[in-house]
Write an enzyme that holds these catalytic residues in place. Structure first.
Site, PDB file in Angstrom:
ATOM      1  N   ASP A 120       0.873  -1.165   0.000  1.00  0.00           N
ATOM      2  CA  ASP A 120       0.000   0.000   0.000  1.00  0.00           C
ATOM      3  C   ASP A 120       0.912   1.218   0.000  1.00  0.00           C
ATOM      4  OD1 ASP A 120      -2.160   1.608   0.003  1.00  0.00           O
ATOM      5  OD2 ASP A 120      -2.824   1.137   2.038  1.00  0.00           O
ATOM      6  N   ASP A 130      -7.950  -6.874   1.998  1.00  0.00           N
ATOM      7  CA  ASP A 130      -6.968  -6.865   3.085  1.00  0.00           C
ATOM      8  C   ASP A 130      -7.661  -6.248   4.285  1.00  0.00           C
ATOM      9  OD1 ASP A 130      -6.705  -3.968   2.005  1.00  0.00           O
ATOM     10  OD2 ASP A 130      -5.636  -3.936   3.913  1.00  0.00           O
ATOM     11  N   CYS A 156     -12.949 -26.384  12.914  1.00  0.00           N
ATOM     12  CA  CYS A 156     -11.741 -25.726  12.409  1.00  0.00           C
ATOM     13  C   CYS A 156     -10.549 -26.682  12.406  1.00  0.00           C
ATOM     14  CB  CYS A 156     -11.438 -24.495  13.258  1.00  0.00           C
ATOM     15  SG  CYS A 156      -9.975 -23.601  12.722  1.00  0.00           S
ATOM     16  N   CYS A 199      -7.343 -25.647  12.056  1.00  0.00           N
ATOM     17  CA  CYS A 199      -6.090 -24.918  12.287  1.00  0.00           C
ATOM     18  C   CYS A 199      -5.317 -25.531  13.452  1.00  0.00           C
ATOM     19  CB  CYS A 199      -6.373 -23.440  12.548  1.00  0.00           C
ATOM     20  SG  CYS A 199      -6.718 -23.013  14.258  1.00  0.00           S
ATOM     21  N   CYS A 250      -6.825 -24.931  16.985  1.00  0.00           N
ATOM     22  CA  CYS A 250      -8.018 -25.717  17.332  1.00  0.00           C
ATOM     23  C   CYS A 250      -7.717 -27.207  17.410  1.00  0.00           C
ATOM     24  CB  CYS A 250      -9.134 -25.459  16.324  1.00  0.00           C
ATOM     25  SG  CYS A 250      -9.854 -23.805  16.503  1.00  0.00           S
ATOM     26  N   HIS A 302      -5.270 -18.825  14.449  1.00  0.00           N
ATOM     27  CA  HIS A 302      -6.672 -19.211  14.253  1.00  0.00           C
ATOM     28  C   HIS A 302      -7.424 -18.199  13.387  1.00  0.00           C
ATOM     29  CE1 HIS A 302     -10.724 -20.630  14.828  1.00  0.00           C
ATOM     30  NE2 HIS A 302     -11.054 -19.361  15.055  1.00  0.00           N
TER      31      HIS A 302
END
Lengths: 386, 386
Positions: A93, A279, A317, A319, A322, A348
């Site tokens: 950016d 984003d 989940c 991930c 988790c 997460h």
């Protein structure tokens, strides 16, 4: 490294698009969420962990990196890729949003912005040309133009002036980018020769200004276009309305990027209106504050009810957080201020955002996006069951 | 889970020993360094990252966990293993050291210690028996007895009284541990039935007191023995002398644990005097302060000379930090206060400690420990070349 910018639409479903964007350092599957690494680091996790999460692309900020460690230092390290060790695509950016947020510490004129560094108070200037140079040195795959981003709410007159100045700056920024790309600025080292540049549509919540901005920015001509100046405090329905209105006027053959949005439901709503790139700092910032996203809405992990709760944060989940830890342990880490609280929560939340984008892409591929969106928004808007 | 405690000596070289300690949750290759996870979390990294680093065993602290989240809550989560998701061995320190550090906020009598919680100021009591109960509920593989750890320097009289009280408390702590192990305390849930208990030798830097402490503690009889009350400010050569003097009187057939030490050279020196187990906060604490260990000594990553240094921290290091990032990037992360600075530095420093122990083990196996120690100490004591 010198691959030309490309975008292929693999499937559409209503106005939602499933695509593949090609930039110098590789492909980005769209719709895509781009984790924010303002200072060349995603807050809460390492570059290696970001890779493990399967992110295709990382964001960084030209303004922050210009101040520290300096774009020349980054160029000498081989650009952001050499500097960070992240080998996949990077979007920078321009820092317009950050500079205009320095109310009282910056003055704007036609040439650019003079501001005080938030680090040492020293006077600095940014212009459309210098921001193009900075991003050339940073060697991102995608450079954003330097724009004037008004606060919200803003009068029609103020929004119009900012939009028109953004258009003039877009022309200057593009001219400089083209001179850099053509090798006409030999004193600016460009670690990523195949860098692309995106224009930014402004105009706040006024449709007539958005229309003018689209026409003018597309007239200048960029590899792709972003919608700026939203997700700055306006109501969600207003944002969705402006996104839908603006997106459908942008060229269909190149990606559309909604800057700075948003909550998980915002992503789904914007994809349904033809947006391809996102984003947002929410997944990382909220993670550090103990706010965790699930398909059933957000959880505040410090809540006392989780003290003895041995279930994972989100049963569905996959991930690492988790799959390894209980809510009780995550609450303990948050309450005791352990660093691993921020790490595990960030893993997460970013997994949730990236996984949601993956599910969105699949839904578009299978032509069931409308149904997916309805179920997602319905599940997400309910009060979390516990 | 109910495996009996075991220790097999696989090789010796001088007084250095290469062994394998077996506890309820698995084997620990010795000499071993045990990363410190005071509040059931190693500061700076996640449980998953600790596993990736190859640590065999983690430390936690009974005092801290008793206060928060509470040992009963941990017991209900299945002990520390269920609570944290760490499946390998865990040793819990009793918290004696922490309680005695609360100068002015604790009173000691023969029964135990009454102190004010450092969290909310509430009055709490710990006794040799309650500390055994707390650790039974925490379900660690190894529980340390509750000892009285005097500050340094201390007069012979004060050191003697503390040592003698520690002996009496050792007897009481062992009695309680045996009652717990025999199932005679049904209201204390014990998630790890095969828990072992280590005695602690006190006596400060007085050899006659160390002698009495060894005799008395071995007389009570524990699975193994630790040397406490060192690495608390005394000169290194005094520490090495006391370690050597004490270690050679301890039983050869069970591990010897030097509590709270130390710098990398301390580990090598202590192994050469017959020590098998170590714990220390230095690798994790120093990491967060930007102090990074290498074979050529320590580096302060904030030093300006690293701003443009594109080399890895340590060319010889195989850790993820050194394999991915340059000194320039690590310095940038530290200077900007990014969380990933603490993560990456912790990964490196713990890798360095664990890798050093691995090299020590190999050197003993090959019968070249004396040579290894000389080269290590020589390399480490030099001023870092850059």
């Amino acid at each position: 490294m010198s691959a030309r910018f490309g975008f292929e639409i693999l499937a559409t479903d209503g106005r939602a698009r499933r695509g593949r964007m090609t930039v110098a350092h590789g492909d980005v599957q769209t719709p895509a969420f781009m984790p924010v690494g303002t200072r060349a680091a995603v807050k809460g996790i390492t570059i290696g962990q970001l890779g493990d999460l399967g992110a295709d692309i990382m964001l960084a900020n030209a303004y922050h990196l210009h101040l520290r460690p300096g774009d020349q230092a980054v160029a000498e390290a081989g650009g952001l890729h050499g500097f960070t060790g992240w080998t996949k695509p990077i979007l920078t950016d321009s820092g317009g949003f950050q500079v205009f947020s320095l109310a009282g510490r910056r003055t704007v004129n036609e040439e650019g912005v003079i501001f005080q560094s938030h680090l040492d108070g020293s006077a600095r200037a940014l212009t459309p040309e210098s921001v193009a140079d900075i991003q050339a040195r940073l060697g991102s795959d995608i450079a954003m133009i330097f724009d004037e981003c008004p606060a919200w709410p803003v009068e029609h007159g103020g929004a119009s002036s900012a939009m028109e100045r953004t258009l003039r700056w877009a022309r200057r920024g593009r001219d400089r980018f083209e001179a850099l790309s053509a090798g006409q600025v030999p004193d600016v080292f460009r670690p990523t020769p195949g860098q692309a540049q995106f224009g930014i549509i402004q105009g706040s919540t006024f449709k007539d200004l958005r229309d003018q901005s689209v026409k003018g920015t597309v007239g200048v001509g960029f590899e792709a276009y972003a919608i700026g100046g939203l997700s700055v405090g306006e109501p969600s329905d207003v944002m969705y309305d402006i996104v839908g209105h603006t997106a459908e006027q942008l060229p269909a053959e190149t990606p559309r990027y909604l800057m700075g949005a948003g909550m998980p439901n915002d992503l789904v709503e914007a994809v349904s209106r033809g947006i391809d790139l996102f984003d947002c700092v929410l997944p990382t910032r909220n993670a550090r504050n103990g706010q965790l996203f699930t398909r059933q809405g957000a959880i505040s992990i410090k809540n006392a009810r989780y003290a003895g709760d041995l279930r994972p944060l989100d049963e569905a989940c996959q991930c690492p957080t988790c799959r390894t830890h209980s809510r009780a342990y995550l609450r303990h880490l948050f309450m005791t201020g352990e660093m691993s609280s921020g790490i595990l929560n960030t893993v997460h939340n970013l997994h949730f955002y990236l996984d949601t984008m993956g599910r969105i892409r699949k839904a578009i591929e299978f032509g069931i996006f409308e149904n997916f969106a309805r179920e997602f928004l319905d599940g997400y808007s309910r009060r979390h069951p516990d």
